[in-house]
Design an enzyme around this catalytic site. Sequence first.
Site, PDB file in Angstrom:
ATOM      1  CB  VAL A   1      -0.944   0.031   1.225  1.00  0.00           C
ATOM      2  CG1 VAL A   1      -1.998  -1.062   1.104  1.00  0.00           C
ATOM      3  CG2 VAL A   1      -0.163  -0.111   2.531  1.00  0.00           C
ATOM      4  CG  ASP A   2       4.860   0.703   0.910  1.00  0.00           C
ATOM      5  OD1 ASP A   2       4.725   0.036  -0.130  1.00  0.00           O
ATOM      6  OD2 ASP A   2       5.576   0.341   1.855  1.00  0.00           O
ATOM      7  CG  ASP A   3       6.717   5.157  -1.683  1.00  0.00           C
ATOM      8  OD1 ASP A   3       7.055   4.282  -0.863  1.00  0.00           O
ATOM      9  OD2 ASP A   3       6.930   6.363  -1.517  1.00  0.00           O
TER      10      ASP A   3
END
Length: 692
Positions: free
Chosen positions: A561-563
């Site tokens: 859910v992050d980069d």
Amino acid sequence: MGASDRLAVAAARPRHAAPCAATVLGEPLPASDDHGLVHPSADFAAQALVSSPQQYLEMYQRSIDDPAGFWSEIAETFYWKQKWSPEEVCNENLDVTKGPIKIEWFKGGKTNICHNAVDRYVEAGDGAKIAMYWEGNEPDQDGKLTYSELLDKVCQLANYLKSVGVEKGDAVVIYLPMLMELPIAMLACARIGAVHSVVFAGFSADAIAQRITDCKPKVVITCNAVKRGQKLIPLKDIVDASLVESAKNGVTVGICLTYENQLAMKKEDTQWIAGRDVWWQDVVPNFPTRCDVEWVDAEDPLFLLYTSGSTGKPKVQGVLHTTGGYMVYAATTFKHAFDYKPTDIYWCTADCGWITGHSYVTYGPLLNGATVLVYEGAPNYPDPGRCWDIVDKYGVTIFYTAPTLIRSLMRDGSVYVDRYSRKSLRVLGSVGEPINPTAWRWFYNVVGDSRCPISDTWWQTETGGFMITPLPGAWPQKPGSATFPFFGVQPVIVDEKGREMTGECSGYLCIKNSWPGAFRTLYGDKDRYETTYFKPFSGYYFSGDGCRRDKDGYHWLTGRVDDVINVSGHRIGTAEVESALVSHPKCAEAAVVGIDHEVKGQGIYAFVTLVDGVPYSDDLRKSLIMAVRSQIGAFAAPDKIHWAPGLPKTRSGKIMRRILRKIASRQLDELGDTSTLADPGVVDQLISLSDS
Ligand code: PRX
């Protein structure tokens, strides 16, 4: 309701809906109650270490109610020179609002992981057992080492390292392909208390230099070259370039110990710097085959493994694991998730350059006295049947791999699988990314002949070992679900405000407590450690993954859910790729997003704004990709470069990646609100250039 209560609910429910002990033993559930469950066979369950949900639940409950007692009992099965203080089995604070994050296990204990992985078995009379089989790039290249021979080789290298001044706490960088010398080098470092940092032999010179600059090793261990498939990779040349680079950053490495990989390149063809470079074969075999181990503290560092971060910083982060807890956790997770038996022949296709190779090629299996297969080559060389050829050649019983390989072999067709018997297989494993149900079923039905349970193990570099995983004899499986937490792990799913959700839910995956294999810090960057993992949701370790829990309590990982992008199970930070792209003199700005990829899971899609007046061309596209290859490695090369005269930014200048993701995946009717953009016109412009 706590994690263990939820699981109890999941186990209690079977009588009405889903799994129960009878189903685990092979009796089919009524069709209306069977939600695509795949049951272990009666034979498998009967011989399994954990053979029913009830048995799992009892053990799990104990691990949560009394973690100190649970883990102490297991730790006592290892050799400790000095036992830990009973009141300090686990010291933890995972709540930043209550003070600095602290995770310590078995404090005061003194042990050595190499002793436990190798000497212990030789001393117990198992020295003649095969510790490692080695299969080379070509099908006629192979080798093997017994536990006694492994001990001799580890000791010789350990003695050499000591002779050149490597001491407890010193870093050693290892840049080797999958030769037996790679686990030997890891074990030799561990034996003398040195901290190894293995760099995957697909990373570029710049990437190695970044790691060398950070951990300042006394020695770098490499080999002259390796053949992967038909490609010759001159590893020593890459290391040479990295050492020039790190010297510019003020870090000079005195010794480059080089193994002559004669099957790939001869000595005389290898570039050499006299005084710094040393041939492994010239020195190491001359050292004694006995070397006293260095007894280290349970909390002394064992290794550093650099991985991509999620904070948008291009700098990779050194994940630090310590000795005692990691040892106990890697061994215990291996044993249970693969239902390990001493007669098993175990093959994990991962490279020791990643955490999977640390915990489940080297440490976990050897700590169990297992026979491990180390494969140097590519899984589809000389043809896509190679894996099954190897399985039959060695009688592999446990085969652990990544969904990307499964999908790629699936695409090549079952014909390559059917040529081989594979009858030795009894447990399969998957790791690195979510496995889609179609790939799961192919793996299960075609590779495992509908006979072998699949352990879909969810975990991370940071966790040291499996966190959510089937125990193959315990629960019926749902294709694509990593199922239930390992002993001692309390996963929680929280919403964006950090509120724990119960029942059927979907959100951010956190862990509520510490477990022995947890990483202890990011090397030299405690702030980033706390900010990335413990500040997003106070009181929890935040994994960076999304997760859904279904009504039966099964966990379904939904991706980062992050980069961070997950390409073929390799973790790559968008910021790293962007930084490599903008290092190109003609690139003004770059924004990278992940897109779905049929085989790799995710692909890299880069939006690139060129310096004013520079025209876009195919040559420029190639040289931008080359910039990424040379700064990170070929595996991080973008799949697509999208020319972007402008990027969608908010008025405060923040790039709206949500919109870029939609453009990249052609979900143009889901762009959402673009009115807050500083220049909404760029969106249409980008769409019109999609096929450039
Ligand atoms: O997104 C998850 C994915 O891989 C990430 C961790 O990457 P790394 O630290 O490189 O370790 C890979 C090998 C453990 C996780 O945050 N991941 C790993 N295993 C699974 C997975 N996603 C879904 N299912 C898995 N079994």
